[in-house]
Design a protein around this motif. Structure first.
Motif, PDB file in Angstrom:
ATOM      1  N   VAL A  97       0.846  -1.179   0.000  1.00  0.00           N
ATOM      2  CA  VAL A  97       0.000   0.000   0.000  1.00  0.00           C
ATOM      3  C   VAL A  97       0.891   1.242   0.000  1.00  0.00           C
ATOM      4  O   VAL A  97       1.961   1.224   0.639  1.00  0.00           O
ATOM      5  N   ARG A  98       0.451   2.267  -0.652  1.00  0.00           N
ATOM      6  CA  ARG A  98       1.193   3.527  -0.655  1.00  0.00           C
ATOM      7  C   ARG A  98       1.601   3.910   0.773  1.00  0.00           C
ATOM      8  O   ARG A  98       0.789   3.818   1.698  1.00  0.00           O
ATOM      9  N   GLY A 100       3.403   2.292   2.689  1.00  0.00           N
ATOM     10  CA  GLY A 100       3.557   1.119   3.558  1.00  0.00           C
ATOM     11  C   GLY A 100       5.013   0.696   3.695  1.00  0.00           C
ATOM     12  O   GLY A 100       5.365  -0.107   4.563  1.00  0.00           O
ATOM     13  N   ALA A 104      11.141   0.382   0.054  1.00  0.00           N
ATOM     14  CA  ALA A 104      12.111  -0.363   0.878  1.00  0.00           C
ATOM     15  C   ALA A 104      11.984  -1.854   0.595  1.00  0.00           C
ATOM     16  O   ALA A 104      12.992  -2.556   0.436  1.00  0.00           O
ATOM     17  N   LYS A 154       6.753  -2.639  -8.595  1.00  0.00           N
ATOM     18  CA  LYS A 154       5.860  -2.116  -7.553  1.00  0.00           C
ATOM     19  C   LYS A 154       5.172  -0.864  -8.060  1.00  0.00           C
ATOM     20  O   LYS A 154       5.803   0.004  -8.666  1.00  0.00           O
ATOM     21  N   LEU A 257       9.268  -4.052   8.978  1.00  0.00           N
ATOM     22  CA  LEU A 257      10.308  -3.882   7.954  1.00  0.00           C
ATOM     23  C   LEU A 257      11.205  -2.697   8.308  1.00  0.00           C
ATOM     24  O   LEU A 257      12.374  -2.662   7.958  1.00  0.00           O
ATOM     25  N   ILE A 258      10.648  -1.722   9.032  1.00  0.00           N
ATOM     26  CA  ILE A 258      11.450  -0.563   9.452  1.00  0.00           C
ATOM     27  C   ILE A 258      12.399  -0.967  10.588  1.00  0.00           C
ATOM     28  O   ILE A 258      13.583  -0.680  10.557  1.00  0.00           O
ATOM     29  N   TYR A 292      17.347   1.138   8.313  1.00  0.00           N
ATOM     30  CA  TYR A 292      18.242   0.131   7.749  1.00  0.00           C
ATOM     31  C   TYR A 292      18.596   0.523   6.324  1.00  0.00           C
ATOM     32  O   TYR A 292      17.758   1.054   5.584  1.00  0.00           O
ATOM     33  N   LEU A 304      17.963   4.357   1.315  1.00  0.00           N
ATOM     34  CA  LEU A 304      16.879   4.872   0.481  1.00  0.00           C
ATOM     35  C   LEU A 304      16.952   6.394   0.424  1.00  0.00           C
ATOM     36  O   LEU A 304      17.569   7.021   1.295  1.00  0.00           O
ATOM     37  N   HIS A 312       6.968  13.195  10.517  1.00  0.00           N
ATOM     38  CA  HIS A 312       5.521  13.473  10.423  1.00  0.00           C
ATOM     39  C   HIS A 312       5.159  14.680  11.281  1.00  0.00           C
ATOM     40  O   HIS A 312       5.758  14.885  12.335  1.00  0.00           O
TER      41      HIS A 312
HETATM   42  P1  A3P Z   1       7.610   7.622   6.236  1.00  0.00           P
HETATM   43  O1  A3P Z   1       8.128   8.593   5.222  1.00  0.00           O
HETATM   44  O2  A3P Z   1       6.256   7.920   6.717  1.00  0.00           O
HETATM   45  O3  A3P Z   1       8.557   7.368   7.359  1.00  0.00           O
HETATM   46  P2  A3P Z   1       6.651   3.942   0.399  1.00  0.00           P
HETATM   47  O4  A3P Z   1       7.948   3.503  -0.184  1.00  0.00           O
HETATM   48  O5  A3P Z   1       5.581   2.919   0.189  1.00  0.00           O
HETATM   49  O6  A3P Z   1       6.286   5.312  -0.024  1.00  0.00           O
HETATM   50  O7  A3P Z   1       6.842   3.964   1.963  1.00  0.00           O
HETATM   51  C1  A3P Z   1       7.609   4.954   2.587  1.00  0.00           C
HETATM   52  C2  A3P Z   1       7.910   4.488   3.982  1.00  0.00           C
HETATM   53  O8  A3P Z   1       8.867   3.430   3.959  1.00  0.00           O
HETATM   54  C3  A3P Z   1       8.529   5.546   4.839  1.00  0.00           C
HETATM   55  O9  A3P Z   1       7.460   6.204   5.470  1.00  0.00           O
HETATM   56  C4  A3P Z   1       9.432   4.753   5.783  1.00  0.00           C
HETATM   57  O10 A3P Z   1       9.010   4.794   7.128  1.00  0.00           O
HETATM   58  C5  A3P Z   1       9.331   3.332   5.284  1.00  0.00           C
HETATM   59  N1  A3P Z   1      10.584   2.590   5.281  1.00  0.00           N
HETATM   60  C6  A3P Z   1      10.690   1.285   5.584  1.00  0.00           C
HETATM   61  N2  A3P Z   1      11.945   0.889   5.548  1.00  0.00           N
HETATM   62  C7  A3P Z   1      12.693   1.953   5.222  1.00  0.00           C
HETATM   63  C8  A3P Z   1      14.092   2.131   5.029  1.00  0.00           C
HETATM   64  N3  A3P Z   1      14.945   1.138   5.192  1.00  0.00           N
HETATM   65  N4  A3P Z   1      14.518   3.365   4.672  1.00  0.00           N
HETATM   66  C9  A3P Z   1      13.637   4.385   4.538  1.00  0.00           C
HETATM   67  N5  A3P Z   1      12.291   4.266   4.700  1.00  0.00           N
HETATM   68  C10 A3P Z   1      11.823   3.056   5.047  1.00  0.00           C
END
Ligand code: A3P
Length: 345
Positions: A97-98, A100, A104, A154, A257-258, A292, A304, A312
């Protein structure tokens, strides 16, 4: 008479023996001539000193970069053939999900030697204009890979777009579908933060989250607000289940995953029937980033982009509580359908 019979027998044996020897000599000669008659491979269709050995998979991670460059510069078919590379339709899609953690998840799965990611969101199934371009257009958007590798793309908009399940089903009814979810209220705030940042970049003002998430007239949760609707996971999943059995979905815990990505990735490896290859070595916590990051090998690692992991805005706790209460029954249903339970409030 007694004398004559063994003589006849000897004669017969001699004839049979001669015949057998003749046949044997004929066969030897035939095989020899067949060998000589083997067609000589035309020079241009002869593969270079035959490369049956596979391209070392780790190396391919880097080769892919080169091949993308080749492709942009119109690489010839021969160049791709030489590397035994093909563009394959995805065998698994991260449909959402967007916010979510879709990026990553894709990047981390790409650490696996048998996985090749489509870097861009293709938006083939959710965008009518792209969909009208046809499946060959979609395939051409895919990265080059070895035939046994799994291509994954994705596009988080797939999860919430009405037409997508049927369209994906028509392409491949046995495709594997990955859905990464986070606690719904946090996800909605993350969704809002992304839009807010876009507005700020254009020097535009934007409403506060509270104003968008709560209907000022009724003081109830505003289900017309997209960030709220997207977090009602069960509603969207139910549409997908009209086409695909629940076994074809794997739910990834985006919150875990975070904080601890490896176990989540190992579950995905299992779901994709892949040998477990992603290890703790491939994932290291970067304190500056607060997330990570990925380690491919001793020289190549990456985190990333900064757009992942935004801070937030503060949200009124009473609004957070209201949203959590609102999502609660939907979450229960989601657990029931998927068989995966989360500690969401
Ligand atoms: P936030 O920006 O709210 O923290 P998507 O790729 O679907 O747009 O999701 C973005 C979210 O991926 C980020 O939300 C972040 O929390 C999460 N995320 C999970 N693992 C991550 C990582 N290793 N590095 C950066 N963001 C990560």
């Amino acid at each position: 008479m007694l004398f004559k019979q063994p003589a006849l027998l000897r004669q017969k044996l001699f004839v049979l023996g001669s015949l057998a020897l003749g046949s044997l000599l004929y066969l030897v000669a035939r095989v020899g001539s067949l060998e000589r008659l083997q067609p000589i491979c035309p020079v241009d269709s002869r593969a270079a000193p035959h490369t049956h050995e596979q391209i070392p998979l780790r190396t391919l991670q880097y080769k892919r970069g080169l091949l993308h460059e080749l492709r942009r510069g119109n690489a010839t078919k021969e160049q791709n053939l030489l590397h035994h590379l093909v563009q394959q339709l995805p065998r698994a899609i991260i449909i959402g999900v967007r916010k979510g953690g879709t990026r990553a998840l894709l990047e981390m799965l790409n650490l696996h030697p048998a996985v090749v990611k489509a870097s861009q969101e293709i938006h083939f199934f959710d965008n009518d204009k792209n969909y009208a371009r046809g499946i060959d257009w979609y395939r051409e958007k895919m990265p080059y890979s070895l035939p046994h590798q799994i291509t994954i793309e994705k596009s988080p908009a797939y999860f919430i777009t009405e037409e997508v399940p049927e369209r994906i089903f028509k392409m491949n009814s046995s495709i594997k579908l990955l859905v990464i979810v986070r606690e719904p209220t946090t996800r909605a705030i993350s969704d809002y933060t992304q839009v807010l940042e876009g507005k700020e970049r254009k020097n535009k003002t934007y409403h506060k989250f509270e104003k968008l998430a709560i209907d000022a007239g009724t003081c109830e949760v505003n289900t017309k607000y997209k960030a709220v609707r997207t977090s009602i996971y069960t509603k969207h999943l139910e549409r997908w289940l009209k086409y695909f059995p629940v076994e074809q979905f794997h739910i990834v815990d985006g919150d875990r995953l975070i904080t601890n990505p490896l176990p989540e990735l190992q579950l995905v490896e299992k779901f994709l029937n892949l040998p477990s290859r992603i290890s703790q070595y491939n994932l290291y916590f970067n304190a500056t980033r607060g997330f990570y990051c990925l380690r491919f090998n001793i020289v190549f690692n990456k985190c990333l982009a900064g757009s992942k992991g935004r801070t937030h805005p503060e949200v009124d706790p009473s609004v957070v509580a209201k949203l959590r209460k609102f999502f609660h029954p939907f979450n229960q249903k989601f657990y029931q359908i998927t068989g995966r339970t989360f500690n969401w409030p």
